[in-house]
Scaffold this motif. Structure first.
Motif, PDB file in Angstrom:
ATOM      1  N   ARG A  94       1.077  -1.356  -0.071  1.00 39.72           N
ATOM      2  CA  ARG A  94       0.093   0.184   0.145  1.00 39.72           C
ATOM      3  C   ARG A  94       0.692   1.193  -0.040  1.00 39.72           C
ATOM      4  NH1 ARG A  94      -5.290  -1.089   0.060  1.00 39.72           N
ATOM      5  NH2 ARG A  94      -5.870   1.348   0.217  1.00 39.72           N
ATOM      6  N   ASP A 150      -2.057  -3.916 -12.105  1.00 42.36           N
ATOM      7  CA  ASP A 150      -2.305  -5.146 -11.720  1.00 42.36           C
ATOM      8  C   ASP A 150      -3.884  -4.820 -12.569  1.00 42.36           C
ATOM      9  OD1 ASP A 150      -4.354  -7.658 -11.510  1.00 42.36           O
ATOM     10  OD2 ASP A 150      -2.791  -8.255  -9.553  1.00 42.36           O
ATOM     11  N   ASN A 151      -3.996  -5.643 -13.791  1.00 43.28           N
ATOM     12  CA  ASN A 151      -5.651  -5.415 -14.354  1.00 43.28           C
ATOM     13  C   ASN A 151      -6.624  -5.811 -13.282  1.00 43.28           C
ATOM     14  OD1 ASN A 151      -4.778  -3.586 -17.145  1.00 43.28           O
ATOM     15  ND2 ASN A 151      -3.401  -5.530 -17.693  1.00 43.28           N
ATOM     16  N   ILE A 194      -0.308   1.930  -4.328  1.00 45.11           N
ATOM     17  CA  ILE A 194      -1.181   3.368  -4.567  1.00 45.11           C
ATOM     18  C   ILE A 194      -0.081   3.804  -6.037  1.00 45.11           C
ATOM     19  CG2 ILE A 194      -2.682   4.938  -4.133  1.00 45.11           C
ATOM     20  CD1 ILE A 194      -2.444   3.658  -1.054  1.00 45.11           C
ATOM     21  N   ARG A 229       2.309   4.522  -0.928  1.00 46.61           N
ATOM     22  CA  ARG A 229       2.012   5.546  -2.042  1.00 46.61           C
ATOM     23  C   ARG A 229       2.761   6.780  -3.078  1.00 46.61           C
ATOM     24  NH1 ARG A 229      -3.237   8.231  -1.268  1.00 46.61           N
ATOM     25  NH2 ARG A 229      -3.999   7.019  -0.279  1.00 46.61           N
ATOM     26  N   VAL A 269      -7.346  -4.888 -11.386  1.00 50.06           N
ATOM     27  CA  VAL A 269      -7.916  -3.569 -10.338  1.00 50.06           C
ATOM     28  C   VAL A 269      -7.450  -2.201 -11.011  1.00 50.06           C
ATOM     29  CG1 VAL A 269      -7.256  -4.037  -7.338  1.00 50.06           C
ATOM     30  CG2 VAL A 269      -5.703  -3.566  -8.496  1.00 50.06           C
ATOM     31  N   LEU A 270      -7.414  -1.527 -10.887  1.00 47.64           N
ATOM     32  CA  LEU A 270      -7.308  -0.087 -12.175  1.00 47.64           C
ATOM     33  C   LEU A 270      -6.003  -0.192 -12.977  1.00 47.64           C
ATOM     34  CD1 LEU A 270      -7.878   3.091 -12.274  1.00 47.64           C
ATOM     35  CD2 LEU A 270      -5.780   3.907 -10.995  1.00 47.64           C
ATOM     36  N   ARG A 276      -0.290  -3.824  -3.664  1.00 47.15           N
ATOM     37  CA  ARG A 276      -1.663  -3.109  -3.584  1.00 47.15           C
ATOM     38  C   ARG A 276      -1.414  -1.988  -3.432  1.00 47.15           C
ATOM     39  NH1 ARG A 276      -4.655  -4.667   2.224  1.00 47.15           N
ATOM     40  NH2 ARG A 276      -2.423  -4.005   3.649  1.00 47.15           N
ATOM     41  N   LEU A 298      -2.325  -6.825  -6.842  1.00 48.48           N
ATOM     42  CA  LEU A 298      -3.694  -5.354  -6.341  1.00 48.48           C
ATOM     43  C   LEU A 298      -3.335  -4.217  -6.388  1.00 48.48           C
ATOM     44  CD1 LEU A 298      -5.813  -7.359  -3.991  1.00 48.48           C
ATOM     45  CD2 LEU A 298      -5.728  -7.482  -6.592  1.00 48.48           C
ATOM     46  N   ARG A 356      -2.215  -0.183  -7.958  1.00 47.50           N
ATOM     47  CA  ARG A 356      -2.894  -0.116  -8.677  1.00 47.50           C
ATOM     48  C   ARG A 356      -2.387   1.130  -9.191  1.00 47.50           C
ATOM     49  NH1 ARG A 356      -8.517   1.225  -6.327  1.00 47.50           N
ATOM     50  NH2 ARG A 356      -8.259   3.256  -6.927  1.00 47.50           N
ATOM     51  N   ARG A 357      -1.527   1.327  -9.051  1.00 46.18           N
ATOM     52  CA  ARG A 357      -0.306   2.560  -9.510  1.00 46.18           C
ATOM     53  C   ARG A 357       0.948   2.647  -9.269  1.00 46.18           C
ATOM     54  NH1 ARG A 357      -4.579   5.345  -9.000  1.00 46.18           N
ATOM     55  NH2 ARG A 357      -3.974   7.210  -7.658  1.00 46.18           N
TER      56      ARG A 357
END
Length: 270
Positions: A160, A256-257, A181, A162, A259-260, A179, A198, A200-201
Motif C-alpha cells: 500500500r 494489476d488489471n 497506490i 503511496r 484493479v485499476l 496493493r 493488486l 493500482r499505480r
C-alpha cells in the motif's frame, strides 16, 4: 558539540519504546531529565538511565551504541537531525519520519519505515516483513522519503505504498509491492512470488524477470522509456546502485488489471 550518545549497558529486560528519543523532542533537555524518561513498555517501566549510559550533548545528532531486537520505534516521527544505531533494532524503526536521516548499522524488525512522509532511512543489514507498509487499520503505507535496505527484506515490502522510493538490494520475500497506490519500489537480488499483487499505480523495478506474476498483468514488450533512463541516473546519484539497472528499453508488464491496472513492473532485457 559531540553527538548525544546512548550506550546500551545490557540486553533490555523488556521491549522499549524509543520514540521520545528524537532530536526535536530532546532539544533543550538536560541529561538528568533525559535519564528519567520512561521507555519500558511493560510493568517494569524502565527509564533511559536504567538501560543506557549517556555521553555527549548535541541532540541534533543522536547515536545509539549497541543494538537489540527490543529497541522499538527508533526515530519514530523524527522531523530533522540524524539518528544512528550501531546494531540491530526492533519493530517500527523510522515510522512516520518527516525529515532527517536514520541509519541502522544492522538489521531492522517489521514495519520499518511504516508511514514515512520524508527523510532518509538506510538499513545496512536485513529488514523484516512489511517494510514501509501500513499498520493494521491504516489505509496507506509509506507516503514519501527514501528507504534503502542494503540486505534482504521480508514479505509484503512496500504494501500500500503511496509515495517515495524503497530500494532493497539483496532480494525480498513474497507479495512485494502488493496493493501499491503509487511510488517506486526497486528490488535487486531476486523477488518472491506475486510482486505487485493488486497494485493500482506505481513502479516496481527489478534486476531480472519475476518468476511468478499475477495472471492479471499484461506483457507490454520493451518500449523505449525516458523514465527508465532518469531513474537509473537517480539511483546512481543517490548512492543506491553503482551501475544502471534498467537500460533505455526495459521489458515491461502492466497491471494489476484486477484493479485499476496503471502500475508497471520493469526489468532489463536480456
Amino acid at each position: 558539540m559531540k553527538a548525544l550518545t546512548f550506550t546500551l549497558v545490557a540486553e533490555p529486560p523488556e521491549r522499549l519504546d524509543l520514540s521520545p528519543l528524537t532530536p526535536e523532542r530532546l532539544a533543550g533537555s538536560e541529561r538528568r531529565d533525559i535519564e528519567k524518561i520512561r521507555i519500558g513498555m511493560s510493568k517494569h517501566g524502565s527509564k533511559v538511565g536504567d538501560i543506557f549510559r549517556l555521553a555527549g550533548s548535541d541532540p541534533l545528532s543522536i547515536v545509539f551504541e549497541g543494538g537489540s531486537a527490543r529497541l522499538d520505534r527508533v526515530a519514530q516521527g523524527m522531523g530533522g537531525g540524524s539518528v544512528r544505531v550501531i546494531g540491530n533494532t526492533g519493530a517500527q524503526a523510522g515510522r512516520a519520519m518527516r525529515s532527517g536521516k536514520l541509519t541502522i548499522e544492522g538489521n531492522a524488525g517489521p514495519h520499518a519505515g511504516s508511514g514515512m512522509r520524508g527523510g532518509r532511512l538506510e538499513i545496512t543489514g536485513n529488514a523484516g516483513d512489511h517494510l514501509g507498509a501500513p499498520l493494521v487499520g491504516e489505509l496507506a503505507g509509506m507516503n514519501g522519503g527514501v528507504l534503502i535496505v542494503r540486505g534482504r527484506a521480508g514479505a509484503f515490502a512496500a504494501d500500500r505504498m503511496r509515495r517515495g522510493l524503497i530500494a532493497v538490494l539483496k532480494g525480498s520475500g513474497d507479495h512485494a509491492g502488493s496493493r501499491m497506490i503509487a511510488g517506486t519500489l526497486v528490488v535487486t537480488g531476486g523477488i518472491g512470488e506475486m510482486p505487485g499483487y493488486l497494485m493500482r499505480r506505481g513502479s516496481i523495478l527489478l534486476d531480472r524477470a519475476p518468476g511468478h506474476l499475477s495472471p492479471s498483468f499484461v506483457e507490454c514488450g520493451a518500449p523505449e522509456s525516458v523514465f527508465a533512463t532518469i531513474i537509473d541516473r537517480h539511483l546512481i546519484a543517490e548512492g543506491i546502485l553503482k551501475r544502471p539497472l534498467l537500460g533505455r528499453a526495459p521489458h515491461k508488464y502492466g497491471g494489476d488489471n484486477a484493479v485499476l491496472g496503471m502500475g508497471e513492473v520493469l526489468f532489463p532485457r536480456r
